[in-house]
Design a protein around this motif. Structure first.
Motif, PDB file in Angstrom:
ATOM      1  N   HIS A 251      13.689   4.498  -4.106  1.00  0.00           N
ATOM      2  CA  HIS A 251      12.600   3.520  -3.408  1.00  0.00           C
ATOM      3  C   HIS A 251      11.596   3.133  -4.293  1.00  0.00           C
ATOM      4  CE1 HIS A 251      12.267   0.318  -1.347  1.00  0.00           C
ATOM      5  NE2 HIS A 251      10.791   0.669  -1.161  1.00  0.00           N
ATOM      6  N   HIS A 252      10.691   4.270  -4.332  1.00  0.00           N
ATOM      7  CA  HIS A 252       9.631   4.567  -5.138  1.00  0.00           C
ATOM      8  C   HIS A 252       9.225   4.049  -6.110  1.00  0.00           C
ATOM      9  CE1 HIS A 252       6.347   5.040  -1.504  1.00  0.00           C
ATOM     10  NE2 HIS A 252       7.852   5.510  -0.733  1.00  0.00           N
ATOM     11  N   LEU A 253      10.441   4.043  -6.797  1.00  0.00           N
ATOM     12  CA  LEU A 253      10.555   4.681  -8.196  1.00  0.00           C
ATOM     13  C   LEU A 253      10.200   2.733  -8.866  1.00  0.00           C
ATOM     14  CD1 LEU A 253      10.470   5.926 -11.103  1.00  0.00           C
ATOM     15  CD2 LEU A 253      12.534   6.788 -10.800  1.00  0.00           C
TER      16      LEU A 253
ATOM     17  N   HIS B 198      17.152   9.524  -2.378  1.00  0.00           N
ATOM     18  CA  HIS B 198      17.369   8.033  -2.767  1.00  0.00           C
ATOM     19  C   HIS B 198      15.483   7.638  -1.809  1.00  0.00           C
ATOM     20  CE1 HIS B 198      21.543   7.481  -1.353  1.00  0.00           C
ATOM     21  NE2 HIS B 198      21.283   8.004  -2.044  1.00  0.00           N
ATOM     22  N   HIS B 199      15.003   8.494  -1.660  1.00  0.00           N
ATOM     23  CA  HIS B 199      13.596   7.529  -1.115  1.00  0.00           C
ATOM     24  C   HIS B 199      12.972   7.724  -2.224  1.00  0.00           C
ATOM     25  CE1 HIS B 199      11.545   5.129   1.615  1.00  0.00           C
ATOM     26  NE2 HIS B 199      10.075   6.125   0.871  1.00  0.00           N
ATOM     27  N   ASP B 200      13.111   8.612  -3.201  1.00  0.00           N
ATOM     28  CA  ASP B 200      11.980   8.741  -4.279  1.00  0.00           C
ATOM     29  C   ASP B 200      12.733   7.916  -5.159  1.00  0.00           C
ATOM     30  OD1 ASP B 200       9.909  10.520  -6.085  1.00  0.00           O
ATOM     31  OD2 ASP B 200      11.795   9.907  -7.057  1.00  0.00           O
TER      32      ASP B 200
ATOM     33  N   ASP C 257      12.145  12.940   3.225  1.00  0.00           N
ATOM     34  CA  ASP C 257      11.926  12.057   2.457  1.00  0.00           C
ATOM     35  C   ASP C 257      10.806  11.792   0.626  1.00  0.00           C
ATOM     36  OD1 ASP C 257      14.045  10.353   3.569  1.00  0.00           O
ATOM     37  OD2 ASP C 257      12.872   9.419   3.950  1.00  0.00           O
ATOM     38  N   HIS C 258       9.670  11.839   2.020  1.00  0.00           N
ATOM     39  CA  HIS C 258       8.494  11.891   0.411  1.00  0.00           C
ATOM     40  C   HIS C 258       8.123  13.469  -0.272  1.00  0.00           C
ATOM     41  CE1 HIS C 258       8.241   8.025   3.170  1.00  0.00           C
ATOM     42  NE2 HIS C 258       7.881   7.979   2.217  1.00  0.00           N
ATOM     43  N   CYS C 259       9.248  14.259  -0.173  1.00  0.00           N
ATOM     44  CA  CYS C 259       8.397  15.360  -0.495  1.00  0.00           C
ATOM     45  C   CYS C 259       8.862  15.470  -2.197  1.00  0.00           C
ATOM     46  CB  CYS C 259       9.789  16.527   0.261  1.00  0.00           C
ATOM     47  SG  CYS C 259      11.031  16.988  -0.943  1.00  0.00           S
TER      48      CYS C 259
ATOM     49  N   VAL D  97       0.552  -1.312  -0.014  1.00  0.00           N
ATOM     50  CA  VAL D  97      -0.108   0.329   0.391  1.00  0.00           C
ATOM     51  C   VAL D  97       0.948   1.082  -0.442  1.00  0.00           C
ATOM     52  CG1 VAL D  97      -0.286   0.081   2.701  1.00  0.00           C
ATOM     53  CG2 VAL D  97      -2.337   0.809   1.191  1.00  0.00           C
ATOM     54  N   HIS D  98       2.423   1.110   0.620  1.00  0.00           N
ATOM     55  CA  HIS D  98       2.948   2.621   0.585  1.00  0.00           C
ATOM     56  C   HIS D  98       3.395   2.777  -0.547  1.00  0.00           C
ATOM     57  CE1 HIS D  98       5.637   5.186   2.386  1.00  0.00           C
ATOM     58  NE2 HIS D  98       6.499   5.249   1.958  1.00  0.00           N
ATOM     59  N   HIS D  99       3.731   1.818  -1.062  1.00  0.00           N
ATOM     60  CA  HIS D  99       4.344   2.240  -2.878  1.00  0.00           C
ATOM     61  C   HIS D  99       2.928   1.933  -3.719  1.00  0.00           C
ATOM     62  CE1 HIS D  99       8.372   0.891  -2.715  1.00  0.00           C
ATOM     63  NE2 HIS D  99       8.075   0.626  -1.328  1.00  0.00           N
TER      64      HIS D  99
HETATM   65 ZN    ZN Z   1       8.385   5.948   1.092  1.00  0.00          ZN
END
Ligand code: ZN
Ligand code: ZN
Length: 251
Positions: free
Chosen positions: A225-227, A221-223, A197-199, A142-144
């Protein structure tokens, strides 16, 4: 005692700090206030190339439907899961507010240790929930939902993920025996860093640009990760991903 005036001021509002509603109200209001400037940037990015050029995924844009859906899930998780747990914690472990403020160097060191511990716990949790397909499907998928990040996606997670990360964050100051002011400072910093991190922006003053030697991954880095979903499992620092061979720094 640099922090004494601030702590004395907060003690003047001790009825608020003692309230069973305080943890959930604090967490929600701090989170939404930190998201607000980035939401404003999202609105401006629609019109201004100057803002858009700082976006990590320049072609992505957020919709009001996604804003509504993120806000609804955040409110639902806070009311249905976090609130009952914080009330239970408040009942079992009454708030104790000492008269003296903590010393500033002690506060800073303990906040850093809490952050490093949280980073490690989240890294292990996150890696496990990507490596075990059942855990990914049931709890973390769900977070992805969003492959490009925006501030409000920081808390777009299911109940198990929200509670696990909440318990890690709450346990560390207890483990270290932190002063309530240190605990508040750590919670605020942790919420800020997870929003950052999520901005979805690589801003010149972002934490990953301020911390030297590539020790901090942050928004970029976290962007990624989502990609890509297969790298950058630690939320903040880069050392655990470096050690595990799961660090990626470019798309
Ligand atoms: Zn995240
Ligand atoms: Zn993930």
């Amino acid at each position: 005692m640099l922090l004494q005036p601030l702590w004395t001021f907060l003690l003047g509002h001790s009825s608020l700090l003692h309230s069973p509603f305080f943890p959930v109200l604090f967490s929600l209001s701090v989170y939404l206030s930190f998201c607000l400037p980035f939401l404003l940037l999202d609105v401006l990015a629609h019109r201004w190339t100057l803002v858009r050029r700082y976006k990590l995924q320049p072609h992505s844009s957020i919709s009001w439907a996604s804003v509504r859906s993120c806000l609804a899930l955040t409110l639902y998780n806070h009311l249905v899961f976090i609130f009952p747990l914080t009330v239970m914690h408040w009942y079992l472990r009454p708030v104790h507010l000492p008269v003296e403020a903590p010393a500033l160097p002690r506060l800073l060191i303990q906040v850093l240790v809490c952050l490093l511990l949280f980073d490690f716990q989240s890294f292990v949790w996150h890696l496990l929930h990507h490596r075990v397909p059942w855990l990914y499907r049931t709890f973390h998928k769900v977070h992805h939902t969003y492959t490009s990040t925006s501030a409000l996606t920081a808390e777009y997670s299911g109940a198990w993920e929200t509670l696990s990360l909440g318990v890690f964050a709450a346990a560390n100051p207890l483990l270290l025996g932190c002063h309530p002011l240190t605990e508040l400072a750590f919670f605020m910093l942790n919420i800020w860093l997870s929003v950052e991190d999520h901005c979805g922006y690589d801003l010149p003053w972002a934490t990953h640009r301020l911390v030297p030697l590539g020790l901090y991954g942050g928004a970029r880095h976290h962007d990624l990760h989502h990609l890509k979903s297969k790298c950058n499992y630690a939320p903040y620092f880069t050392h655990w991903d470096r050690l595990a061979g799961t660090l990626c720094t470019q798309d």
